[in-house]
Motif scaffolding. Structure first.
Motif, mmCIF file in Angstrom:
data_model
loop_
_atom_site.group_PDB
_atom_site.id
_atom_site.type_symbol
_atom_site.label_atom_id
_atom_site.label_comp_id
_atom_site.label_asym_id
_atom_site.label_seq_id
_atom_site.Cartn_x
_atom_site.Cartn_y
_atom_site.Cartn_z
ATOM 1 N N ARG A 7 44.663 68.355 25.747
ATOM 2 C CA ARG A 7 45.714 69.418 25.738
ATOM 3 C C ARG A 7 46.774 69.206 26.594
ATOM 4 N NH1 ARG A 7 45.784 71.803 21.563
ATOM 5 N NH2 ARG A 7 43.521 72.341 21.687
ATOM 6 N N PHE A 65 48.739 64.276 9.532
ATOM 7 C CA PHE A 65 49.433 65.268 10.448
ATOM 8 C C PHE A 65 48.668 66.748 9.927
ATOM 9 C CE2 PHE A 65 51.790 68.842 11.489
ATOM 10 C CZ PHE A 65 52.059 68.991 12.660
ATOM 11 N N ALA A 111 41.395 66.837 13.152
ATOM 12 C CA ALA A 111 42.819 67.237 12.716
ATOM 13 C C ALA A 111 43.795 66.274 13.219
ATOM 14 C CB ALA A 111 42.805 68.567 13.281
ATOM 15 N N HIS A 112 44.860 65.957 12.736
ATOM 16 C CA HIS A 112 45.928 65.239 13.418
ATOM 17 C C HIS A 112 45.528 63.709 13.349
ATOM 18 C CE1 HIS A 112 48.482 68.525 14.125
ATOM 19 N NE2 HIS A 112 47.937 68.917 14.929
ATOM 20 N N ARG A 170 44.671 59.568 18.204
ATOM 21 C CA ARG A 170 44.830 60.299 19.355
ATOM 22 C C ARG A 170 43.433 60.323 20.258
ATOM 23 N NH1 ARG A 170 45.370 66.780 18.679
ATOM 24 N NH2 ARG A 170 43.769 67.132 17.144
ATOM 25 N N HIS A 176 53.460 64.685 19.015
ATOM 26 C CA HIS A 176 53.010 66.078 19.197
ATOM 27 C C HIS A 176 53.415 66.514 20.850
ATOM 28 C CE1 HIS A 176 50.811 69.735 19.227
ATOM 29 N NE2 HIS A 176 50.194 69.615 18.077
ATOM 30 N N TYR A 228 54.258 68.262 23.841
ATOM 31 C CA TYR A 228 54.256 69.494 25.005
ATOM 32 C C TYR A 228 55.235 69.441 26.002
ATOM 33 C CZ TYR A 228 49.525 70.589 22.840
ATOM 34 O OH TYR A 228 48.357 70.680 22.105
ATOM 35 N N LYS A 256 53.199 77.806 9.035
ATOM 36 C CA LYS A 256 51.916 78.028 9.118
ATOM 37 C C LYS A 256 51.059 79.485 9.511
ATOM 38 C CE LYS A 256 47.818 75.696 10.902
ATOM 39 N NZ LYS A 256 47.350 74.457 11.775
ATOM 40 N N ASP A 297 54.444 78.625 14.557
ATOM 41 C CA ASP A 297 53.636 77.245 14.310
ATOM 42 C C ASP A 297 54.395 76.674 13.173
ATOM 43 O OD1 ASP A 297 52.212 75.310 13.490
ATOM 44 O OD2 ASP A 297 50.359 76.155 13.889
ATOM 45 N N VAL A 314 58.520 69.735 14.312
ATOM 46 C CA VAL A 314 57.345 70.914 14.254
ATOM 47 C C VAL A 314 57.518 71.732 15.739
ATOM 48 C CG1 VAL A 314 54.974 71.409 14.232
ATOM 49 C CG2 VAL A 314 56.035 69.490 13.030
ATOM 50 N N TRP A 363 55.833 74.549 17.872
ATOM 51 C CA TRP A 363 54.551 75.499 17.908
ATOM 52 C C TRP A 363 54.371 76.034 19.422
ATOM 53 C CZ3 TRP A 363 49.804 73.506 20.540
ATOM 54 C CH2 TRP A 363 48.729 74.388 20.348
ATOM 55 N N GLU A 421 57.866 68.696 18.066
ATOM 56 C CA GLU A 421 57.211 67.528 17.750
ATOM 57 C C GLU A 421 58.170 66.902 16.583
ATOM 58 O OE1 GLU A 421 53.222 68.694 16.273
ATOM 59 O OE2 GLU A 421 53.569 70.328 17.398
HETATM 60 O O1 TA6 Z 1 51.368 70.807 15.692
HETATM 61 C C1 TA6 Z 1 50.815 72.221 15.451
HETATM 62 C C2 TA6 Z 1 49.497 72.289 15.452
HETATM 63 O O2 TA6 Z 1 49.138 71.700 14.235
HETATM 64 C C3 TA6 Z 1 49.115 73.852 15.240
HETATM 65 O O3 TA6 Z 1 48.841 74.357 14.063
HETATM 66 C C4 TA6 Z 1 47.976 73.671 16.305
HETATM 67 O O4 TA6 Z 1 46.760 73.971 15.980
HETATM 68 C C5 TA6 Z 1 48.383 72.673 17.194
HETATM 69 O O5 TA6 Z 1 48.853 71.730 16.545
HETATM 70 C C6 TA6 Z 1 47.329 71.908 18.113
HETATM 71 O O6 TA6 Z 1 46.281 71.193 17.242
HETATM 72 P P1 TA6 Z 1 45.076 70.730 18.019
HETATM 73 O O7 TA6 Z 1 44.485 69.909 16.905
HETATM 74 O O8 TA6 Z 1 45.698 69.619 19.175
HETATM 75 O O9 TA6 Z 1 44.274 71.794 18.737
#
Ligand code: TA6
Length: 299
Positions: free
Chosen positions: A74, A84, A95-96, A100, A169, A171, A193, A213, A245, A247, A272
């Motif tokens: 995180r 994505f 996800a994503h 990663r 992505h 931060y 979103k 988001d 993006v 978020w 992002e």
């Molecule tokens: O880029 C935004 C996003 O897709 C959000 O919807 C949010 O859930 C975030 O990424 C973090 O995703 P993760 O899979 O790292 O918890």
């Protein structure tokens, strides 16, 4: 992947770049040069920190981040690839994408008067191949200097065209989310979103006072994070990316997530650089595409 001492002997640069064990035993690259300090995990080629000399950290890493094999961290700069968000048809896929959480190789390093360069390459394992059976080369080229540059290079080495979604992505660390606005997205459209991916139009600067988001599409412009609390502006320039993006999970989701730290949402904002949704990219056999970013701080 070769062991970390071997990588250090091959790619370490005395006084500037070393490879060793980081949090949770994950192998990391550590850079300290005349411009900045940085740490990059080889898992995910995930940049964890970047702090220019005399500056507060520019990248946010959660104080509660978990470091474990195969788990995304995180904070920092997760590399989202080759899709994505959630997978289009297989909800059980990560996800994503898988980039990663896979271990990347180091294939080159050098140092010059613009900073320290490291090139990472992903050689997918069987799980990744099972989820995405394409032939490709994927590299992340990082330069740690007074500015931070990263280029994600996808090469189609197979016989068939393929499409990818991708994102750096990032931060960003902010003084307080209430004192932040983002410029560069005025007069663009975004998919929200938080509101079922409906499409909206952005009028002025982006400010965050609830969960945000948003997937801004067809946006190539530089963005700037204006941070009145820290008295600085973070510039986010990009090439090869048409999606931005933005978020922030805000209070409730932050508390639910469990790895954000208490009120962590107040000190971070993801901006992002991506190619996603309307802007997924198709590569023909033999074609290479680079999505690159450059971040720097202005006071
Ligand atoms: O880029 C935004 C996003 O897709 C959000 O919807 C949010 O859930 C975030 O990424 C973090 O995703 P993760 O899979 O790292 O918890």
């Amino acid at each position: 992947m070769a062991d970390i001492q071997h990588i250090n002997r091959q790619f370490g640069i005395p006084g500037v770049l070393s490879f060793g064990e980081g949090a949770g035993g994950l192998p990391v690259a550590r850079v300290e040069n005349g411009f900045a300090e940085a740490e990059i995990a080889l898992q995910g080629a995930h940049l964890l920190t970047w702090q220019p000399k005399g500056e507060a950290p520019v990248i946010w890493l959660s104080p509660q981040a978990r470091f474990a094999p195969g788990k995304s961290v995180r904070g920092g700069v997760p590399v989202c690839w080759p899709w994505f968000g959630v997978h289009a048809s297989e909800a059980s896929y990560p996800a994503h994408g898988f980039a990663r959480t896979q271990m990347w190789d180091v294939i080159a390093s050098s140092h010059d008067d613009s900073g320290t360069h490291i090139v990472f390459e992903l050689r997918p394992d069987n799980t990744a191949r099972g989820q995405w059976p394409q032939q490709y080369r994927l590299q992340l080229v990082v330069n740690i200097g007074a500015a931070l540059s990263m280029g994600l290079v996808t090469h189609n080495s197979g016989q068939a065209a393929f499409s990818i979604g991708e994102a750096l992505h990032t931060y960003f660390h902010v003084g307080d989310i209430g004192a932040v606005r983002v410029t560069g997205l005025e007069d663009t459209d975004y998919l929200d979103k938080v509101r079922g991916f409906d499409r909206f139009h952005q009028e002025g600067a982006v400010q965050v006072d609830s969960e945000v988001d948003r997937v801004y599409v067809d946006t190539a412009a530089e963005c700037v994070i204006h941070d009145d609390h820290l008295g600085r502006r973070i510039h986010i320039a990009k090439t090869g990316s048409l999606t931005t993006v933005v978020w922030n999970p805000w209070a409730e989701k932050c508390a639910e997530m469990g790895d954000m730290g208490e009120n962590g949402y107040r000190r971070m904002l993801c901006v992002e650089s991506a190619n996603a949704h309307d802007n997924v990219v198709t590569l023909q056999p033999g074609e290479s595409r680079t999505m690159a970013v450059r971040y720097w701080v202005e006071r």
